[in-house]
Design a protein around this motif. Structure first.
Motif, short mmCIF file in Angstrom:
data_model
loop_
_atom_site.label_atom_id
_atom_site.label_comp_id
_atom_site.label_asym_id
_atom_site.label_seq_id
_atom_site.Cartn_x
_atom_site.Cartn_y
_atom_site.Cartn_z
N ASP A 37 0.87 -1.18 0.00
CA ASP A 37 0.00 0.00 0.00
C ASP A 37 0.90 1.22 0.00
OD1 ASP A 37 -2.91 -0.84 0.23
OD2 ASP A 37 -2.04 -1.95 1.92
N TYR A 38 1.13 1.82 -1.16
CA TYR A 38 2.03 2.96 -1.29
C TYR A 38 1.31 4.12 -1.95
CZ TYR A 38 6.15 0.12 -0.13
OH TYR A 38 7.06 -0.66 0.51
N SER A 39 1.75 5.33 -1.60
CA SER A 39 1.22 6.54 -2.20
C SER A 39 2.37 7.36 -2.77
CB SER A 39 0.46 7.39 -1.18
OG SER A 39 -0.67 6.70 -0.69
N TYR A 40 2.19 7.90 -3.96
CA TYR A 40 3.20 8.72 -4.63
C TYR A 40 2.60 10.07 -5.02
CZ TYR A 40 5.82 4.37 -5.17
OH TYR A 40 6.48 3.20 -4.94
N SER A 41 3.41 11.10 -4.87
CA SER A 41 3.04 12.43 -5.35
C SER A 41 3.62 12.59 -6.76
CB SER A 41 3.60 13.50 -4.42
OG SER A 41 3.32 14.80 -4.92
N ALA A 42 2.78 13.00 -7.70
CA ALA A 42 3.20 13.12 -9.10
C ALA A 42 3.30 14.58 -9.50
CB ALA A 42 2.21 12.39 -10.01
N VAL A 52 -0.79 9.15 -6.73
CA VAL A 52 -1.04 7.82 -7.29
C VAL A 52 -0.97 6.82 -6.14
CG1 VAL A 52 -0.21 6.04 -8.87
CG2 VAL A 52 -0.05 8.44 -9.52
N GLU A 53 -2.02 6.01 -5.99
CA GLU A 53 -2.10 5.00 -4.94
C GLU A 53 -1.85 3.63 -5.57
OE1 GLU A 53 -2.54 6.17 -1.93
OE2 GLU A 53 -3.07 8.20 -2.55
N VAL A 54 -0.93 2.86 -4.97
CA VAL A 54 -0.57 1.54 -5.48
C VAL A 54 -0.89 0.50 -4.41
CG1 VAL A 54 1.32 0.07 -6.25
CG2 VAL A 54 1.24 2.46 -6.95
N SER A 55 -1.59 -0.58 -4.82
CA SER A 55 -1.98 -1.62 -3.87
C SER A 55 -1.77 -3.00 -4.50
CB SER A 55 -3.46 -1.45 -3.49
OG SER A 55 -3.90 -2.54 -2.68
N LEU A 56 -1.24 -3.93 -3.69
CA LEU A 56 -1.05 -5.31 -4.14
C LEU A 56 -1.67 -6.24 -3.10
CD1 LEU A 56 0.37 -7.36 -6.11
CD2 LEU A 56 2.30 -7.31 -4.52
N ARG A 57 -2.55 -7.15 -3.57
CA ARG A 57 -3.21 -8.09 -2.68
C ARG A 57 -3.35 -9.45 -3.37
NH1 ARG A 57 -2.39 -4.64 0.39
NH2 ARG A 57 -3.73 -3.65 1.92
N PRO A 58 -3.28 -10.55 -2.60
CA PRO A 58 -3.56 -11.87 -3.18
C PRO A 58 -4.99 -11.92 -3.71
CG PRO A 58 -2.59 -12.08 -0.98
CD PRO A 58 -2.97 -10.64 -1.15
N GLU A 59 -5.17 -12.61 -4.82
CA GLU A 59 -6.52 -12.79 -5.35
C GLU A 59 -6.56 -14.06 -6.20
OE1 GLU A 59 -9.61 -10.34 -8.16
OE2 GLU A 59 -9.05 -9.55 -6.20
N GLY A 60 -7.58 -14.88 -5.97
CA GLY A 60 -7.74 -16.09 -6.76
C GLY A 60 -6.87 -17.22 -6.23
N ASP A 189 15.84 11.68 -0.33
CA ASP A 189 14.94 12.25 0.67
C ASP A 189 13.55 12.40 0.07
OD1 ASP A 189 16.93 12.55 2.66
OD2 ASP A 189 17.64 14.38 1.66
N THR A 190 12.55 11.84 0.76
CA THR A 190 11.16 11.90 0.30
C THR A 190 10.27 12.29 1.47
OG1 THR A 190 10.43 9.66 0.88
CG2 THR A 190 11.75 9.91 -1.15
N PRO A 191 9.01 12.64 1.22
CA PRO A 191 8.09 12.88 2.33
C PRO A 191 7.90 11.67 3.23
CG PRO A 191 7.22 13.82 0.31
CD PRO A 191 8.42 13.01 -0.08
N ALA A 192 8.19 10.48 2.70
CA ALA A 192 8.05 9.25 3.50
C ALA A 192 9.31 8.94 4.29
CB ALA A 192 7.71 8.07 2.59
N VAL A 238 7.28 10.77 -6.34
CA VAL A 238 8.02 10.65 -5.09
C VAL A 238 7.15 9.98 -4.06
CG1 VAL A 238 9.23 11.90 -3.26
CG2 VAL A 238 9.36 12.73 -5.60
N LEU A 239 7.73 9.06 -3.30
CA LEU A 239 6.97 8.33 -2.29
C LEU A 239 6.50 9.26 -1.19
CD1 LEU A 239 6.08 5.44 -1.42
CD2 LEU A 239 8.14 5.37 -0.03
N VAL A 240 5.22 9.17 -0.87
CA VAL A 240 4.63 9.97 0.20
C VAL A 240 4.44 9.13 1.45
CG1 VAL A 240 2.61 11.32 0.90
CG2 VAL A 240 3.48 11.49 -1.44
N LYS A 241 4.00 7.90 1.27
CA LYS A 241 3.82 6.98 2.41
C LYS A 241 3.74 5.55 1.91
CE LYS A 241 -1.24 7.28 2.59
NZ LYS A 241 -2.40 7.56 3.43
#
Length: 241
Positions: A37-42, A52-60, A189-192, A238-241
């Motif tokens: 679960d990552y957030s980026y400032s564009a 931009v929000e990025v998420s990875l989860r198992p499925e199937g 150096d990033t906000p995260a 840039v990574l925010v969190k």
């Protein structure tokens, strides 16, 4: 603008000497991936255009995942360019990323939206219009490419002389071949927070720049990305969190 920003996350994000698939088929090839679960400032040309929000989860089935990329553009960008989102369904097979289904959705613009379904028994990909194309064994959709890069970097980060990384990306029209090289370690150096990162740079096309700072502390996910296409403005994330 946000379309370009979102595609960054596709590249390293960004993240195949041998292709990505063969590079992953190591004795230490992973059999599972952790949730993300990552957030980026564009930004585009130095102007903030959203997140931009990025998420990875198992499925199937076991070893299969749903990878999502959701843009939250600024109000002006949303009005002018829409809100692009991406969904990749893929599985890990013998350390390979195997794309199963991909959607690129630009809300309000069906012409720039598309879907792909992968058939690895036939080595073909089929789009939403039923057009079928052959694909090589190392082909991966534009968003799952990020995970192919991560696995490649994990396999080669400790190499005394890392090979050139090569990847083949399939989109709605083309197969695109990318090459990247390690360019050393840098503090970012990033906000995260601050990260000791590996810098990878695109080297296959002098007219298209790409620099990706991948942090071991974040599982080699990118903490900063810069891309530039010809004379167009720089696109950064840039990574925010």
């Amino acid at each position: 603008m946000m379309t370009a920003a979102t595609r960054i996350a596709t590249l390293a994000l960004l993240c195949g000497a041998g292709a990505a698939a063969s590079a992953q088929a190591d004795s230490a090839a992973p059999t599972s991936l952790q949730n993300l679960d990552y957030s980026y400032s564009a930004s585009w040309g130095g102007m903030g255009v959203g997140q931009v929000e990025v998420s990875l989860r198992p499925e199937g089935a076991a070893g299969c995942y749903k990878y999502t990329n959701t843009s939250n553009p600024s109000a002006l960008v949303r009005v002018l360019y829409g809100s692009p989102n991406q969904i990749s369904l893929f599985c890990l097979k013998d350390g390979h990323i195997r794309s199963q289904h991909f959607e690129s959705i630009l809300q309000g613009d069906d012409k720039q939206s598309y879907k792909l379904d992968f058939d690895w028994n036939k080595h073909t990909v089929t789009d939403e219009n039923g057009q079928v194309r052959p694909i090589p064994d190392d082909a991966v959709d534009s968003f799952a490419l990020q995970q192919a890069v991560r696995l490649w970097v994990q396999a080669h980060a400790a190499d005394s002389t890392p090979p050139t990384a090569e990847f083949t990306m399939v989109d709605n029209k083309n197969l695109t071949h990318y090459q990247f090289k390690f360019s050393g370690h840098q503090k970012v150096d990033t906000p995260a927070g601050s990260f000791d990162a590996l810098l990878m740079e695109r080297i296959d096309n002098p007219d298209k720049q790409g620099r990706f700072w991948l942090a071991p502390d974040r599982g080699y996910m990118p903490v900063k990305i810069e891309t530039k296409n010809g004379g167009k403005p720089m696109v950064s994330m840039v990574l925010v969190k």
